[in-house]
Design an enzyme around this catalytic site. Structure first.
Site, short mmCIF file in Angstrom:
data_model
loop_
_atom_site.label_atom_id
_atom_site.label_comp_id
_atom_site.label_asym_id
_atom_site.label_seq_id
_atom_site.Cartn_x
_atom_site.Cartn_y
_atom_site.Cartn_z
N ASN A 298 13.42 -19.35 90.83
CA ASN A 298 12.85 -18.16 91.49
C ASN A 298 12.23 -17.16 90.51
O ASN A 298 11.23 -16.53 90.81
CB ASN A 298 13.88 -17.50 92.41
CG ASN A 298 15.08 -16.99 91.67
OD1 ASN A 298 15.51 -17.58 90.68
ND2 ASN A 298 15.63 -15.89 92.12
N GLY B 169 22.03 -20.40 89.71
CA GLY B 169 21.48 -21.25 90.77
C GLY B 169 22.31 -21.09 92.02
O GLY B 169 22.95 -20.06 92.24
N THR C 161 25.85 -25.84 93.91
CA THR C 161 25.69 -26.44 92.57
C THR C 161 26.71 -25.82 91.61
O THR C 161 27.31 -26.53 90.79
CB THR C 161 24.27 -26.19 92.02
OG1 THR C 161 23.32 -26.44 93.04
CG2 THR C 161 23.97 -27.07 90.84
N GLU D 289 26.10 -17.63 87.81
CA GLU D 289 25.39 -16.61 88.59
C GLU D 289 24.85 -17.32 89.82
O GLU D 289 23.92 -18.12 89.71
CB GLU D 289 24.23 -16.02 87.76
CG GLU D 289 24.66 -15.32 86.49
CD GLU D 289 25.38 -14.01 86.76
OE1 GLU D 289 25.23 -13.46 87.88
OE2 GLU D 289 26.10 -13.54 85.87
N CYS E 3 17.65 -13.43 94.07
CA CYS E 3 19.06 -13.47 94.46
C CYS E 3 19.54 -12.07 94.87
O CYS E 3 20.53 -11.93 95.58
CB CYS E 3 19.90 -14.00 93.32
SG CYS E 3 19.60 -13.11 91.79
N GLU F 164 26.61 -11.38 82.94
CA GLU F 164 25.57 -11.48 81.92
C GLU F 164 25.15 -10.05 81.58
O GLU F 164 25.64 -9.09 82.14
CB GLU F 164 24.38 -12.28 82.45
CG GLU F 164 24.74 -13.72 82.78
CD GLU F 164 23.53 -14.58 83.14
OE1 GLU F 164 22.66 -14.08 83.86
OE2 GLU F 164 23.50 -15.73 82.70
P1 NAD Z 1 19.98 -24.97 92.30
O1 NAD Z 1 21.44 -24.76 92.26
O2 NAD Z 1 19.44 -26.03 93.18
O3 NAD Z 1 19.41 -25.30 90.86
C1 NAD Z 1 19.58 -24.43 89.76
C2 NAD Z 1 19.46 -25.23 88.49
O4 NAD Z 1 20.55 -26.14 88.42
C3 NAD Z 1 18.20 -26.09 88.40
O5 NAD Z 1 17.75 -26.11 87.06
C4 NAD Z 1 18.70 -27.45 88.81
O6 NAD Z 1 17.93 -28.52 88.30
C5 NAD Z 1 20.08 -27.46 88.24
N1 NAD Z 1 21.03 -28.38 88.88
C6 NAD Z 1 21.01 -28.83 90.17
N2 NAD Z 1 22.06 -29.65 90.39
C7 NAD Z 1 22.74 -29.74 89.22
C8 NAD Z 1 23.91 -30.42 88.81
N3 NAD Z 1 24.59 -31.23 89.65
N4 NAD Z 1 24.35 -30.25 87.56
C9 NAD Z 1 23.69 -29.44 86.71
N5 NAD Z 1 22.57 -28.78 87.02
C10 NAD Z 1 22.10 -28.91 88.27
O7 NAD Z 1 19.37 -23.55 92.62
P2 NAD Z 1 17.85 -23.18 92.86
O8 NAD Z 1 17.48 -23.67 94.22
O9 NAD Z 1 17.04 -23.60 91.69
O10 NAD Z 1 17.90 -21.59 92.84
C11 NAD Z 1 18.14 -20.82 93.95
C12 NAD Z 1 19.55 -20.30 93.94
O11 NAD Z 1 19.80 -19.59 92.75
C13 NAD Z 1 19.83 -19.33 95.06
O12 NAD Z 1 21.08 -19.61 95.61
C14 NAD Z 1 19.86 -17.98 94.36
O13 NAD Z 1 20.62 -16.99 95.00
C15 NAD Z 1 20.45 -18.36 93.06
N6 NAD Z 1 20.14 -17.35 92.05
C16 NAD Z 1 21.16 -16.57 91.59
C17 NAD Z 1 20.90 -15.57 90.64
C18 NAD Z 1 22.00 -14.69 90.12
O14 NAD Z 1 21.78 -14.05 89.10
N7 NAD Z 1 23.15 -14.64 90.72
C19 NAD Z 1 19.60 -15.40 90.17
C20 NAD Z 1 18.60 -16.22 90.67
C21 NAD Z 1 18.88 -17.20 91.60
#
Ligand code: NAD
Length: 476
Positions: free
Chosen positions: A147, A223, A227, A245, A279, A457
């Site tokens: 994002n 993410g 995950t 996060e 997020c 963080e």
């Molecule tokens: P995601 O969990 O699908 O992926 C995040 C990252 O993790 C990607 O690089 C992905 O390739 C990797 N990943 C996926 N499966 C994995 C596994 N089994 N092992 C290791 N790595 C893996 O998330 P997304 O769709 O990319 O991002 C959106 C999410 O992120 C939303 O839920 C959003 O709220 C969250 N987010 C949180 C913050 C925060 O600071 N709290 C900030 C931005 C986004």
């Protein structure tokens, strides 16, 4: 564009590649490596070799490498903003004003931060003196989402490298381009080979191989919550450090004494900025009943006027969502909201802006008439979709705000100072903004509670995460 892995100071290809799609047009525009365990093994080995020397490099020299990388980001800011807009679908103006300047700032912030970082000393009344060493951990995994691609990628790698760790980092497979571009400047910035490695590919393949690698000392992940839980399942039993996060379902609470114009303007932004894919976006808008109708009508009027367009057009304010799959997920949540009895007041559909009809656009959507327990009000949609709920009392507002598994951020709108303090302290979230949104001081602790994550963080919190404290006790 052909995105490549950067390992041990050199670019590397993989046997298989993945296609990269521009969400603004729906067209394929490049390939990225489909890395797996073999690539992770190579990157880990290089990082392990580099660690003894990098961890002993003076902080000022490590900081100089980060500063030179920041210089490269600054010098290439316009090109990076365009790349981010194409890869992610966000408006190029947003990338140029938020994502890329913040990426540069993250690198400079930790270049400076590590030189101001201090540890404690505890004197035992003439008997002994204790001091705490803060030692880098080793090789750390940094995994970031799509994002805010370069913004969140640098937010992790900068403190990790500054603290003397070697890094194996992976951006999201949906938005790999700016991390790749960054990797083209790592060598010139002066990082020794193996210190900073960037791998690309699918989360369940290369990401999973990173977090399960026996030599990894810590995992910093941003993410989704599902995950995050999976990663925690791998990392926790090995007692490795992790920072998670995760997702949010953030409330925006608007009291009747709020500055209405400002609350409306900012709520529009907190609902739909980056197509609602931040997020920290407020997705549950709670409005005091006496002003509910007026606020709803004004918000819907403003949201209906938002026009989606080509992310690469500098005048675009609303771009595309990140992928076709994500667009379909958002649209399915809108259908769910209707099944749950919600009324869609505006939006609710896919848009096909002229010239970019094949892109993945969703109209800003406002929904009312749903109770707090339904899935629409409990699950993270992560798109331009918000719900409205009325409340009568402060107690009710607080109960609604906290009625979620998540606890990342909240926004309060009131001109009553006592109420602001009272309600803010009662909210179960890592961050509360009062009469503002997304105002960030990089020194503050950043993170969530409940299902929104683990750890903080930002500021010295990140440097503490990326170092291990060791108590040395000397008898006098
Ligand atoms: P995601 O969990 O699908 O992926 C995040 C990252 O993790 C990607 O690089 C992905 O390739 C990797 N990943 C996926 N499966 C994995 C596994 N089994 N092992 C290791 N790595 C893996 O998330 P997304 O769709 O990319 O991002 C959106 C999410 O992120 C939303 O839920 C959003 O709220 C969250 N987010 C949180 C913050 C925060 O600071 N709290 C900030 C931005 C986004």
């Amino acid at each position: 564009m052909e995105v490549l892995n950067f390992v041990d100071g050199a670019f590397q290809t993989t046997a298989q590649v993945l296609e990269n799609v521009a969400p603004g047009s729906g067209e394929k525009f490049g390939t990225i490596p489909r890395s797996g365990a073999a690539e992770v093994d190579k990157a880990m080995a290089a990082a392990k070799r580099a660690f003894p020397s990098w961890s002993k490099t003076p902080a000022a020299e490590r900081a100089a490498c980060l500063e030179r990388l920041a210089d490269a980001v600054q010098a290439n800011a316009a090109m990076l903003a365009e790349a981010e807009a194409k890869d992610n679908g966000k408006p190029v103006s947003l990338a140029a004003h938020v994502d890329i300047p913040r990426a540069e700032k993250n690198l400079r912030f930790y270049a400076s931060g590590i030189q101001h970082f201090a540890s404690h000393s505890h004197a035992m009344e003439g008997e002994a003196i204790n001091y705490t060493l803060r030692k880098p951990l080793g090789v750390v995994a940094c995994i970031s989402p799509w994002n805010l691609p370069l913004y969140l990628f640098t937010w992790k790698v900068a403190p990790a490298l500054a603290a003397g760790n070697c890094v194996v980092a992976k951006p999201s497979e949906l938005t790999p381009v700016t991390a790749y571009l960054l990797s083209t400047w790592i060598k010139d910035a002066g990082f020794p080979d193996g210190v900073f490695n960037v791998l690309h590919g699918l989360g369940p393949e290369v990401g999973e191989a990173m977090v399960t690698h026996p030599d990894i000392a810590a995992v910093s992940f941003t993410g989704g919550t599902v995950t995050g839980a999976r990663i925690a399942g791998h990392v926790a039993p090995k007692f490795k450090k992790m920072s998670l996060e995760l997702g949010g379902k953030n409330p925006a609470v608007i009291f009747e004494d709020a500055d209405m114009e400002e609350a409306l303007r900012t709520t529009l932004r907190s609902s739909f900025a980056n197509q609602g894919q931040i997020c920290l976006c407020g997705s549950r808008i709670l409005v005091q009943r006496s002003i509910y109708d007026a606020f709803r009508d004004a918000l819907v009027a403003k949201a209906s006027k938002m026009v989606a367009g080509d992310p690469l057009d500098p005048s675009t304010k609303l771009g595309a969502v990140v992928s076709e799959a994500h667009m379909n997920k958002i649209l399915s949540y809108i259908e769910l909201a209707k099944e749950e009895g919600g009324q869609v007041l505006c939006g609710g559909e896919r848009l096909r802006p002229a010239g970019v009809e094949g892109g993945f656009y969703v109209a800003p959507t406002v929904i009312e008439g749903l109770g707090p327990k339904c899935r629409t009000n409990q699950e993270e949609i992560f798109g331009p979709v918000v719900t409205l709920q009325p409340f009568d009392t402060e107690e009710e507002a607080l109960a609604l705000a906290n009625d979620t598994a998540y606890g990342l951020a909240a926004t309060l709108w009131t001109t009553d100072l006592k109420r602001a303090h009272r309600v803010a302290a009662g909210i179960e979230s890592g961050i509360v903004w009062v009469n503002t949104w997304l105002l960030r001081d990089l020194r503050t602790p950043f993170g969530g509670v409940k299902a929104s994550g683990l750890g903080r963080e930002g500021g010295f919190d990140a440097l503490e995460f990326f170092t291990e404290p060791q108590n040395i006790c000397i008898k006098l």
